[in-house]
Scaffold this motif. Structure first.
Motif, PDB file in Angstrom:
ATOM      1  N   PRO A 214       0.895   5.909   9.103  1.00  0.00           N
ATOM      2  CA  PRO A 214       0.324   4.558   8.991  1.00  0.00           C
ATOM      3  C   PRO A 214      -0.079   4.211   7.563  1.00  0.00           C
ATOM      4  CG  PRO A 214      -1.245   6.081   9.999  1.00  0.00           C
ATOM      5  CD  PRO A 214       0.045   6.817   9.890  1.00  0.00           C
ATOM      6  N   GLU A 215      -0.346   5.221   6.733  1.00  0.00           N
ATOM      7  CA  GLU A 215      -0.734   4.963   5.343  1.00  0.00           C
ATOM      8  C   GLU A 215       0.518   4.741   4.497  1.00  0.00           C
ATOM      9  OE1 GLU A 215      -1.546   7.811   6.896  1.00  0.00           O
ATOM     10  OE2 GLU A 215      -3.639   7.537   7.436  1.00  0.00           O
ATOM     11  N   TRP A 216       1.279   3.705   4.839  1.00  0.00           N
ATOM     12  CA  TRP A 216       2.572   3.448   4.219  1.00  0.00           C
ATOM     13  C   TRP A 216       2.489   3.289   2.708  1.00  0.00           C
ATOM     14  CZ3 TRP A 216       2.283  -0.991   1.526  1.00  0.00           C
ATOM     15  CH2 TRP A 216       1.324  -1.931   1.939  1.00  0.00           C
ATOM     16  N   TYR A 217       1.325   2.846   2.207  1.00  0.00           N
ATOM     17  CA  TYR A 217       1.180   2.553   0.782  1.00  0.00           C
ATOM     18  C   TYR A 217       1.221   3.817  -0.085  1.00  0.00           C
ATOM     19  CZ  TYR A 217      -3.379   3.202   2.971  1.00  0.00           C
ATOM     20  OH  TYR A 217      -4.405   3.661   3.766  1.00  0.00           O
ATOM     21  N   HIS A 218       1.146   4.997   0.535  1.00  0.00           N
ATOM     22  CA  HIS A 218       1.229   6.248  -0.224  1.00  0.00           C
ATOM     23  C   HIS A 218       2.672   6.662  -0.522  1.00  0.00           C
ATOM     24  CE1 HIS A 218      -2.997   6.959  -0.042  1.00  0.00           C
ATOM     25  NE2 HIS A 218      -3.047   7.281   1.232  1.00  0.00           N
ATOM     26  N   TYR A 219       3.643   5.966   0.084  1.00  0.00           N
ATOM     27  CA  TYR A 219       5.019   6.452   0.050  1.00  0.00           C
ATOM     28  C   TYR A 219       5.952   5.475  -0.658  1.00  0.00           C
ATOM     29  CZ  TYR A 219       2.864   9.598   3.333  1.00  0.00           C
ATOM     30  OH  TYR A 219       2.020  10.512   3.907  1.00  0.00           O
ATOM     31  N   ASN A 220       7.150   5.977  -0.995  1.00  0.00           N
ATOM     32  CA  ASN A 220       8.099   5.170  -1.759  1.00  0.00           C
ATOM     33  C   ASN A 220       8.767   4.114  -0.881  1.00  0.00           C
ATOM     34  OD1 ASN A 220      10.063   6.564  -0.273  1.00  0.00           O
ATOM     35  ND2 ASN A 220      10.565   7.961  -1.937  1.00  0.00           N
ATOM     36  N   VAL A 221       9.559   3.267  -1.520  1.00  0.00           N
ATOM     37  CA  VAL A 221      10.143   2.135  -0.803  1.00  0.00           C
ATOM     38  C   VAL A 221      11.131   2.589   0.268  1.00  0.00           C
ATOM     39  CG1 VAL A 221      12.062   1.757  -2.422  1.00  0.00           C
ATOM     40  CG2 VAL A 221      11.160  -0.172  -1.109  1.00  0.00           C
ATOM     41  N   GLU A 222      11.826   3.718   0.053  1.00  0.00           N
ATOM     42  CA  GLU A 222      12.747   4.234   1.068  1.00  0.00           C
ATOM     43  C   GLU A 222      11.994   4.557   2.360  1.00  0.00           C
ATOM     44  OE1 GLU A 222      12.693   5.287  -2.045  1.00  0.00           O
ATOM     45  OE2 GLU A 222      14.728   5.028  -2.865  1.00  0.00           O
ATOM     46  N   THR A 223      10.846   5.197   2.218  1.00  0.00           N
ATOM     47  CA  THR A 223      10.029   5.542   3.387  1.00  0.00           C
ATOM     48  C   THR A 223       9.500   4.289   4.064  1.00  0.00           C
ATOM     49  OG1 THR A 223       9.355   7.545   2.196  1.00  0.00           O
ATOM     50  CG2 THR A 223       8.108   6.987   4.177  1.00  0.00           C
ATOM     51  N   GLN A 224       9.064   3.333   3.269  1.00  0.00           N
ATOM     52  CA  GLN A 224       8.538   2.087   3.817  1.00  0.00           C
ATOM     53  C   GLN A 224       9.617   1.321   4.587  1.00  0.00           C
ATOM     54  OE1 GLN A 224       6.890   0.024   0.449  1.00  0.00           O
ATOM     55  NE2 GLN A 224       5.289   1.551   0.110  1.00  0.00           N
ATOM     56  N   LEU A 225      10.824   1.296   4.039  1.00  0.00           N
ATOM     57  CA  LEU A 225      11.904   0.581   4.716  1.00  0.00           C
ATOM     58  C   LEU A 225      12.337   1.290   5.991  1.00  0.00           C
ATOM     59  CD1 LEU A 225      14.092  -0.620   1.703  1.00  0.00           C
ATOM     60  CD2 LEU A 225      12.511  -1.961   3.110  1.00  0.00           C
ATOM     61  N   LEU A 226      12.320   2.610   6.004  1.00  0.00           N
ATOM     62  CA  LEU A 226      12.626   3.336   7.237  1.00  0.00           C
ATOM     63  C   LEU A 226      11.543   3.072   8.277  1.00  0.00           C
ATOM     64  CD1 LEU A 226      14.435   5.262   8.788  1.00  0.00           C
ATOM     65  CD2 LEU A 226      13.221   7.182   7.724  1.00  0.00           C
ATOM     66  N   HIS A 227      10.298   3.052   7.833  1.00  0.00           N
ATOM     67  CA  HIS A 227       9.152   2.731   8.682  1.00  0.00           C
ATOM     68  C   HIS A 227       9.370   1.390   9.389  1.00  0.00           C
ATOM     69  CE1 HIS A 227       4.655   2.792   9.398  1.00  0.00           C
ATOM     70  NE2 HIS A 227       4.831   1.482   9.401  1.00  0.00           N
ATOM     71  N   ILE A 228       9.872   0.410   8.651  1.00  0.00           N
ATOM     72  CA  ILE A 228      10.102  -0.926   9.213  1.00  0.00           C
ATOM     73  C   ILE A 228      11.357  -0.959  10.080  1.00  0.00           C
ATOM     74  CG2 ILE A 228      10.678  -3.313   8.630  1.00  0.00           C
ATOM     75  CD1 ILE A 228       8.894  -3.008   6.147  1.00  0.00           C
ATOM     76  N   ALA A 229      12.460  -0.368   9.577  1.00  0.00           N
ATOM     77  CA  ALA A 229      13.743  -0.448  10.289  1.00  0.00           C
ATOM     78  C   ALA A 229      13.653   0.144  11.680  1.00  0.00           C
ATOM     79  CB  ALA A 229      14.829   0.249   9.480  1.00  0.00           C
ATOM     80  N   LYS A 230      12.970   1.275  11.816  1.00  0.00           N
ATOM     81  CA  LYS A 230      12.889   1.894  13.137  1.00  0.00           C
ATOM     82  C   LYS A 230      12.055   1.043  14.091  1.00  0.00           C
ATOM     83  CE  LYS A 230      10.463   5.467  14.085  1.00  0.00           C
ATOM     84  NZ  LYS A 230       9.980   6.871  14.100  1.00  0.00           N
ATOM     85  N   ARG A 231      11.114   0.289  13.542  1.00  0.00           N
ATOM     86  CA  ARG A 231      10.303  -0.604  14.384  1.00  0.00           C
ATOM     87  C   ARG A 231      11.117  -1.822  14.822  1.00  0.00           C
ATOM     88  NH1 ARG A 231       7.123   2.701  11.974  1.00  0.00           N
ATOM     89  NH2 ARG A 231       4.938   3.024  12.622  1.00  0.00           N
ATOM     90  N   ILE A 232      11.948  -2.344  13.932  1.00  0.00           N
ATOM     91  CA  ILE A 232      12.839  -3.435  14.328  1.00  0.00           C
ATOM     92  C   ILE A 232      13.773  -2.948  15.440  1.00  0.00           C
ATOM     93  CG2 ILE A 232      14.650  -5.015  13.573  1.00  0.00           C
ATOM     94  CD1 ILE A 232      13.504  -4.881  10.757  1.00  0.00           C
ATOM     95  N   MET A 233      14.345  -1.754  15.244  1.00  0.00           N
ATOM     96  CA  MET A 233      15.237  -1.183  16.257  1.00  0.00           C
ATOM     97  C   MET A 233      14.508  -1.010  17.586  1.00  0.00           C
ATOM     98  SD  MET A 233      15.811   1.899  17.957  1.00  0.00           S
ATOM     99  CE  MET A 233      15.190   3.186  16.886  1.00  0.00           C
ATOM    100  N   HIS A 234      13.292  -0.487  17.543  1.00  0.00           N
ATOM    101  CA  HIS A 234      12.515  -0.269  18.766  1.00  0.00           C
ATOM    102  C   HIS A 234      12.246  -1.599  19.472  1.00  0.00           C
ATOM    103  CE1 HIS A 234       9.809   1.710  21.538  1.00  0.00           C
ATOM    104  NE2 HIS A 234       8.819   0.917  21.189  1.00  0.00           N
ATOM    105  N   LYS A 235      11.927  -2.609  18.710  1.00  0.00           N
ATOM    106  CA  LYS A 235      11.673  -3.925  19.287  1.00  0.00           C
ATOM    107  C   LYS A 235      12.943  -4.491  19.933  1.00  0.00           C
ATOM    108  CE  LYS A 235      11.358  -8.645  18.980  1.00  0.00           C
ATOM    109  NZ  LYS A 235      12.361  -9.448  19.684  1.00  0.00           N
ATOM    110  N   ASN A 236      14.068  -4.361  19.254  1.00  0.00           N
ATOM    111  CA  ASN A 236      15.302  -4.972  19.740  1.00  0.00           C
ATOM    112  C   ASN A 236      15.940  -4.214  20.898  1.00  0.00           C
ATOM    113  OD1 ASN A 236      15.089  -6.991  17.857  1.00  0.00           O
ATOM    114  ND2 ASN A 236      16.464  -6.042  16.386  1.00  0.00           N
ATOM    115  N   VAL A 237      15.720  -2.903  20.972  1.00  0.00           N
ATOM    116  CA  VAL A 237      16.372  -2.088  21.997  1.00  0.00           C
ATOM    117  C   VAL A 237      15.446  -1.778  23.167  1.00  0.00           C
ATOM    118  CG1 VAL A 237      17.523   0.128  22.463  1.00  0.00           C
ATOM    119  CG2 VAL A 237      17.939  -1.058  20.300  1.00  0.00           C
ATOM    120  N   VAL A 238      14.169  -1.532  22.892  1.00  0.00           N
ATOM    121  CA  VAL A 238      13.272  -1.012  23.931  1.00  0.00           C
ATOM    122  C   VAL A 238      12.271  -2.050  24.432  1.00  0.00           C
ATOM    123  CG1 VAL A 238      11.601   0.799  24.525  1.00  0.00           C
ATOM    124  CG2 VAL A 238      13.503   1.305  22.960  1.00  0.00           C
TER     125      VAL A 238
END
Length: 289
Positions: A214-238
């Motif tokens: 949850p502390e996304w601000y500690h991590y690089n942009v790649e991690t932040q984008l993966l954090h978001i992409a998997k949530r978009i996928m979860h929303k769209n599929v599940v």
């Protein structure tokens, strides 16, 4: 193995068990050696890839797909390495051999088809977001999305009775939260441990390890984008009935300049590219979905 024993197992222990079952081939290890060797040439790397006809066909199909949108025809592996770069071809090789390694899993076809569908969706979504934000070589993000949840297959193989307990079908609890409460770790953390044992680059397994933090601000942009992409996928599929803002932090969206409009465009891109990518990486899922 009973549930009490399972709960005591760490992500590292799961990965160690899995590494005896899901083994990267000798061809991959040779390609990795060449890529790690600064004295290697494009022809050296191409020659080893060419020894595996199925790998060669997959790399060329991916290189010529609309995903890369290269204006010309890439008809040789050496040209693929020259045009896409060694790192990107290496990522395609990792994607291929990972998929091959997990063919050894004891799981039904429907389960695996859905797993790879979600993985491909996450991969396409993170690539779209990276391109939208002008992240350098955004195509390289695809491998993060594709492999982000391999830990699920590890748990499925080692303790299949716990998979159902980790499933989430509503917003009462997010999947990674449920995994933490049942297993003591997330699938992402387990994935990272296997990738570490496979000696894959830190730049790959670090974002995957931290994707659920949850502390996304500690991590690089790649991690932040993966954090978001998997949530978009979860929303769209599940949890299709929910809103993106219910599972994606508002301050993270503001930090990156993302909003519902961008997420909808990312989902549209995913819908457009999904079948083409599945037809290359997992043809049986392409026929189903």
């Amino acid at each position: 193995m009973n549930a009490e024993q399972v709960i005591m197992m760490s992500a590292e222990q799961y990965a160690e068990k899995a590494s005896d079952i899901f083994v990267l081939s000798d061809s991959f290890l040779r390609i990795k050696e060449l890529i790690d060797d600064e004295s290697s040439t494009i022809d050296d790397i191409s020659d080893v890839i060419l020894l595996d006809p199925a790998l060669t066909a997959t790399v060329l199909k991916l290189a010529n797909s609309s995903f890369f949108n290269y204006p010309g025809k890439i008809d040789t592996i050496s040209k693929a390495v020259l045009v896409l770069g060694i790192t990107e071809v290496y990522n395609l090789v990792i994607a291929y051999f990972t998929k091959e390694a997990f063919k050894a899993i004891d799981a039904g076809a429907d389960y695996l088809d859905l797993f790879w569908l979600k993985s491909v969706d996450c991969a396409l979504l993170i690539k779209f977001l990276g391109t939208h934000l002008h992240v350098a070589n955004a195509e390289r993000l695809f491998i993060l999305g594709l492999l982000h949840n391999l830990g699920e297959l590890i748990v499925k193989q080692v303790t299949p009775e716990l998979i159902a307990k980790c499933e989430v079908n509503d917003l009462a609890e997010l999947p990674w939260q449920k995994q933490q409460s049942i297993l003591g770790f997330t699938y992402g953390e387990c994935t990272a441990e296997l990738m570490k044992l496979w000696q894959l680059p830190y730049s790959l397994f670090s974002p995957i390890r931290h994707q659920d933090q949850p502390e996304w601000y500690h991590y690089n942009v790649e991690t932040q984008l993966l954090h978001i992409a998997k949530r978009i996928m979860h929303k769209n599929v599940v949890v299709k009935q929910t809103n993106y803002t219910d599972i994606i932090e508002a301050d993270l969206m503001e930090e990156l300049g993302l909003d519902n409009r961008v997420f909808t465009a990312a989902a549209d891109f995913c819908d457009l590219e999904r079948l083409g990518m599945l037809s290359i990486l997992n043809p049986s899922a392409a026929m189903v979905f």
